[in-house]
Design an enzyme around this catalytic site. Structure first.
Site, PDB file in Angstrom:
ATOM      1  N   ASP A  24       2.373  22.958   0.492  1.00 40.61           N
ATOM      2  CA  ASP A  24       0.847  23.202   0.360  1.00 40.61           C
ATOM      3  C   ASP A  24       0.238  22.170  -0.476  1.00 40.61           C
ATOM      4  OD1 ASP A  24      -1.719  24.619   0.317  1.00 40.61           O
ATOM      5  OD2 ASP A  24      -1.197  25.953  -1.238  1.00 40.61           O
ATOM      6  N   ASP A  28      -4.071  26.603  -0.894  1.00 38.74           N
ATOM      7  CA  ASP A  28      -4.465  27.924  -0.297  1.00 38.74           C
ATOM      8  C   ASP A  28      -3.295  29.007  -0.005  1.00 38.74           C
ATOM      9  OD1 ASP A  28      -3.338  26.600   1.806  1.00 38.74           O
ATOM     10  OD2 ASP A  28      -4.966  26.751   3.068  1.00 38.74           O
ATOM     11  N   ASP A 101       7.434  21.531  18.511  1.00 35.88           N
ATOM     12  CA  ASP A 101       7.824  22.799  19.131  1.00 35.88           C
ATOM     13  C   ASP A 101       7.016  22.971  20.226  1.00 35.88           C
ATOM     14  OD1 ASP A 101       9.236  25.378  19.158  1.00 35.88           O
ATOM     15  OD2 ASP A 101       9.556  25.080  17.078  1.00 35.88           O
ATOM     16  N   ASP A 211      11.238  25.937  23.154  1.00 37.21           N
ATOM     17  CA  ASP A 211      11.338  27.500  22.752  1.00 37.21           C
ATOM     18  C   ASP A 211      11.719  27.931  23.995  1.00 37.21           C
ATOM     19  OD1 ASP A 211      10.771  29.178  20.374  1.00 37.21           O
ATOM     20  OD2 ASP A 211       9.282  30.069  22.000  1.00 37.21           O
ATOM     21  N   GLU A 264      16.200  25.465  23.184  1.00 38.06           N
ATOM     22  CA  GLU A 264      16.558  26.752  22.570  1.00 38.06           C
ATOM     23  C   GLU A 264      16.680  27.880  23.909  1.00 38.06           C
ATOM     24  OE1 GLU A 264      15.273  30.335  19.664  1.00 38.06           O
ATOM     25  OE2 GLU A 264      14.007  29.676  21.314  1.00 38.06           O
ATOM     26  N   HIS A 333      14.396  28.929  11.318  1.00 39.16           N
ATOM     27  CA  HIS A 333      13.486  29.837  10.921  1.00 39.16           C
ATOM     28  C   HIS A 333      13.666  31.386  11.302  1.00 39.16           C
ATOM     29  CE1 HIS A 333      12.426  28.737  14.897  1.00 39.16           C
ATOM     30  NE2 HIS A 333      11.523  29.575  14.814  1.00 39.16           N
ATOM     31  N   ASP A 334      14.501  31.439  12.250  1.00 33.57           N
ATOM     32  CA  ASP A 334      14.749  32.855  12.799  1.00 33.57           C
ATOM     33  C   ASP A 334      16.248  33.299  12.401  1.00 33.57           C
ATOM     34  OD1 ASP A 334      12.743  32.817  14.726  1.00 33.57           O
ATOM     35  OD2 ASP A 334      14.106  32.028  16.298  1.00 33.57           O
TER      36      ASP A 334
HETATM   37  O1  TEU Z   1      13.099  32.518  19.530  1.00 32.36           O
HETATM   38  C1  TEU Z   1      13.664  33.358  20.451  1.00 32.36           C
HETATM   39  C2  TEU Z   1      14.569  34.231  20.196  1.00 32.36           C
HETATM   40  O2  TEU Z   1      15.297  34.543  20.871  1.00 32.36           O
HETATM   41  C3  TEU Z   1      14.243  34.901  18.746  1.00 32.36           C
HETATM   42  O3  TEU Z   1      13.223  35.589  19.151  1.00 32.36           O
HETATM   43  C4  TEU Z   1      15.249  35.910  18.555  1.00 32.36           C
HETATM   44  O4  TEU Z   1      15.196  36.745  19.428  1.00 32.36           O
HETATM   45  C5  TEU Z   1      15.152  36.530  17.444  1.00 32.36           C
HETATM   46  O5  TEU Z   1      14.202  35.879  16.337  1.00 32.36           O
HETATM   47  C6  TEU Z   1      16.566  36.572  16.542  1.00 32.36           C
HETATM   48  O6  TEU Z   1      16.972  37.661  16.716  1.00 32.36           O
HETATM   49  C7  TEU Z   1      11.913  31.821  19.542  1.00 32.36           C
HETATM   50  C8  TEU Z   1      11.605  31.015  18.313  1.00 32.36           C
HETATM   51  O7  TEU Z   1      12.420  30.471  17.488  1.00 32.36           O
HETATM   52  C9  TEU Z   1      10.923  32.300  17.500  1.00 32.36           C
HETATM   53  O8  TEU Z   1      10.512  32.239  16.107  1.00 32.36           O
HETATM   54  C10 TEU Z   1       9.605  32.893  18.211  1.00 32.36           C
HETATM   55  O9  TEU Z   1       9.527  34.345  17.551  1.00 32.36           O
HETATM   56  C11 TEU Z   1      10.271  33.466  19.803  1.00 32.36           C
HETATM   57  O10 TEU Z   1      10.879  32.295  20.261  1.00 32.36           O
HETATM   58  C12 TEU Z   1       8.984  33.619  20.573  1.00 32.36           C
HETATM   59  O11 TEU Z   1       8.106  32.358  20.576  1.00 32.36           O
HETATM   60 CA    CA Z   2      -2.535  24.569   2.436  1.00 32.08          CA
END
Ligand code: TEU
Ligand code: CA
Length: 568
Positions: A24, A28, A101, A211, A264, A333-334
């Protein structure tokens, strides 16, 4: 374009940035593009060649940028188009390319296309999305009591349809209700997408992470046959219509640029994945699969089971053997943090994180490192729902409540699996807020992991035995060994809880040994003859010769080069 130039991405390691949580610059409490620019020297020093930027487009942030309201501009809190251009050029100076992305299965419900679409059934944008009348509920024919058009469920749990009062119809959303699905049966939608792709490629980006790209085309809207989660998937996963779209995008857009795509791809097996990314078919360049991530739960990620290394590595071997080139990852990130999941985030934090690094960076394919993975960031161990920001976690928690799950079980599910574990701010140093904000004292948007004083970049930069130093060494090694970069993969029979494989190209052969457990494991006689005369290229236990290598210590990892004359 020479052959080498067109497959440059095979020789690079990719680093994923989740912009909200990286750095950051203006204080903020939200990460931003100038913050990323300030860390480019760090990334260059780490040795990566590509940055994958999670979404930075305009978004109302229902799903942290995965709900886009304008594809050709930057979210204000992240900066401006000018900042983005600067990021691309500053990265280029350091020999780092940027991929973005691409979220085109759905837009935000605040995208102008959707705002128009929901106005009336004859609006020119109506067919940009998937609208249907509800099914009449026989017991009561009033509109309010109608049922969704089919039985499909959303990836975030609950029905995949939302009723919209303006026109009295439902729209489809495979993710949150603020993420309406685009209609790829309408050719105008693809035409718009092509323009967006060219906009960014012309600006100088080097490709896209696409995605949930294999679910964009819905062949029919019939009821799904399954009764459990993700009902309806047979009508939209990896359909012929999707393959046609990907071929079209490659032919008419991507092939004109020196870029690559990684899809993905959800719910794919190896044969579907091959159809999506084999070079002959001209669709994607590689795909992220989920099968290895599915080995530590029953049914879905909310019901975690104990990690079983052999189950996990068996899946890795299958994908290594069935696909020519994999997009390898242990985190994003998931997903929850890999060291807390496949390693050990307490007693064996250091060695187990290094062992996972060894695995990630020596498999055949392009490695994807997620921010913080290179310093062994761990799960956050949140204390209650008020600390959780992720939309998916809230959906699931609400559903579990509706189903009368006791509150302690509900919380356990979230605590073990929430995506927020991966999203806590990057730990740069041991100062206030882990150095996440370069100035000011604003609360970060998500709580900092309390272990930032011990696990942070500054400490690990100064320590040549740190996890960070290990990543650096392994990335240098990977670039210096053609067998590791591009050699064949061959898994060797190995004792329980260990993973042993060879990478070979021309006359060069490397052997990788990993112990994925917290106990010492004895190597088989066969493996011992295999490693005899080998020379150590990397050890996470300060091993310098193979002389006493008859056992692997807890989480031990070794890379060695087999010398000529070894038994094969
Ligand atoms: O993720 C798709 C996806 O399969 C995930 O939502 C998954 O089902 C879950 O996070 C894991 O259990 C992509 C992106 O990476 C995710 O951040 C988004 O939320 C999603 O698509 C919708 O755009
Ligand atoms: Ca910032």
């Amino acid at each position: 374009m020479t052959k080498n130039e067109s497959t440059w991405w095979k020789e690079k390691a990719v680093y994923q940035i989740y912009p909200r949580s990286f750095c950051d610059s203006n204080g903020d409490g939200i990460g931003d593009i100038p913050g990323i620019i300030s860390k480019l020297d760090y990334l260059q020093d780490l040795g990566i060649g590509v940055i994958w930027l999670s979404p930075v487009y305009c978004s109302p942030n229902d799903d942290n940028g995965y709900d886009i309201s304008n594809y050709c501009d930057i979210q204000k809190e992240f900066g401006s188009l000018k900042d983005m251009k600067k990021l691309i050029s500053e990265a280029k100076k350091r020999d780092i390319r940027i991929i973005m992305d691409l979220v085109i299965n759905h837009t935000s419900d605040e995208h102008p296309w959707f705002i128009e679409s929901r106005k009336s059934t004859d609006n020119p944008y109506r067919d940009y999305y998937i609208w249907r009348k509800g099914k009449k509920n026989l017991k009561n024919s009033s509109k309010v009591h109608q049922k969704p058009p089919n039985n499909w469920s959303s990836f975030f749990s609950g029905p995949a349809w939302e009723y919209d009062g303006t026109t009295g119809e439902y729209y489809l959303h495979l993710f949150s209700r603020k993420q309406p699905d685009l209609n790829y049966q309408n050719p105008k939608v693809l035409a718009e997408i092509k323009e967006i792709l060219k906009f960014w490629l012309d600006m100088g980006i080097s490709g896209f992470r696409c995605d949930v790209i294999n679910v964009i085309y819905k062949t029919s809207l019939e009821d799904g046959k399954r009764r459990l989660a993700l009902t309806g998937r047979e009508h939209y996963v990896s359909q012929e219509g999707c393959h046609k779209i990907l071929q079209e995008l490659k032919r008419s857009v991507f092939s004109g640029y020196n870029c690559f795509t990684v899809g993905e791809t959800v719910l794919v097996d190896t044969s579907m994945a091959n159809d999506l990314c084999s070079s002959e078919r001209g669709e994607l360049d590689m795909v992220f699969s989920f099968e290895h991530m599915d080995t530590d739960h029953i049914n879905n990620k909310w019901f975690k089971t104990k990690f079983k290394p052999d189950k996990f590595t068996k899946v890795l071997t299958k994908w290594q053997s069935c696909l020519d080139w994999n997009a390898n990852y242990l985190e994003n990130h998931d997903q929850i943090r890999s060291v807390s999941r496949f390693g050990n985030d307490s007693k064996y934090h250091l060695v187990s994180a290094k062992m996972l690094a060894t695995l990630l960076l020596t498999l055949r394919g392009t490695p994807f490192i997620y921010q913080g993975e290179e310093i062994g960031m761990t799960n956050a161990y949140f204390s209650d729902m008020s600390e959780i920001k992720d939309v998916e976690s809230h959906y699931v928690h609400n559903l579990a409540k509706k189903l009368h799950f006791p509150s302690s079980i509900r919380w356990k599910m979230i605590q073990k699996s929430t995506r927020d574990h991966a999203r806590t701010p990057m730990q740069w140093n041991s100062q206030e807020n882990a150095g996440f904000s370069l100035k000011g004292k604003a609360e970060p948007w998500l709580r900092i992991n309390s272990n930032f004083r011990t696990i942070n970049v500054e400490r690990q930069t100064a320590d040549e035995n740190s996890i960070l130093s290990c990543y650096k060494k392994l990335l240098v090694l990977r670039n210096s060994k053609k067998s590791l970069l591009n050699g064949s993969f061959f898994a060797l029979p190995a004792p329980k809880n260990t993973y042993c494989f060879e990478r070979e190209l021309d006359n060069e052969r490397c052997l990788v040994l990993c112990n994925l457990s917290d106990s010492q494991v004895k190597l088989t006689k066969l493996l011992q003859t295999h490693i005899k005369n080998g020379s150590i290229l990397y050890s996470n236990y300060y091993r310098t010769t193979v002389k006493d290598l008859s056992c692997l210590d807890p989480y031990e990892a070794v890379i060695l080069e087999s010398n000529k004359g070894d038994a094969k």
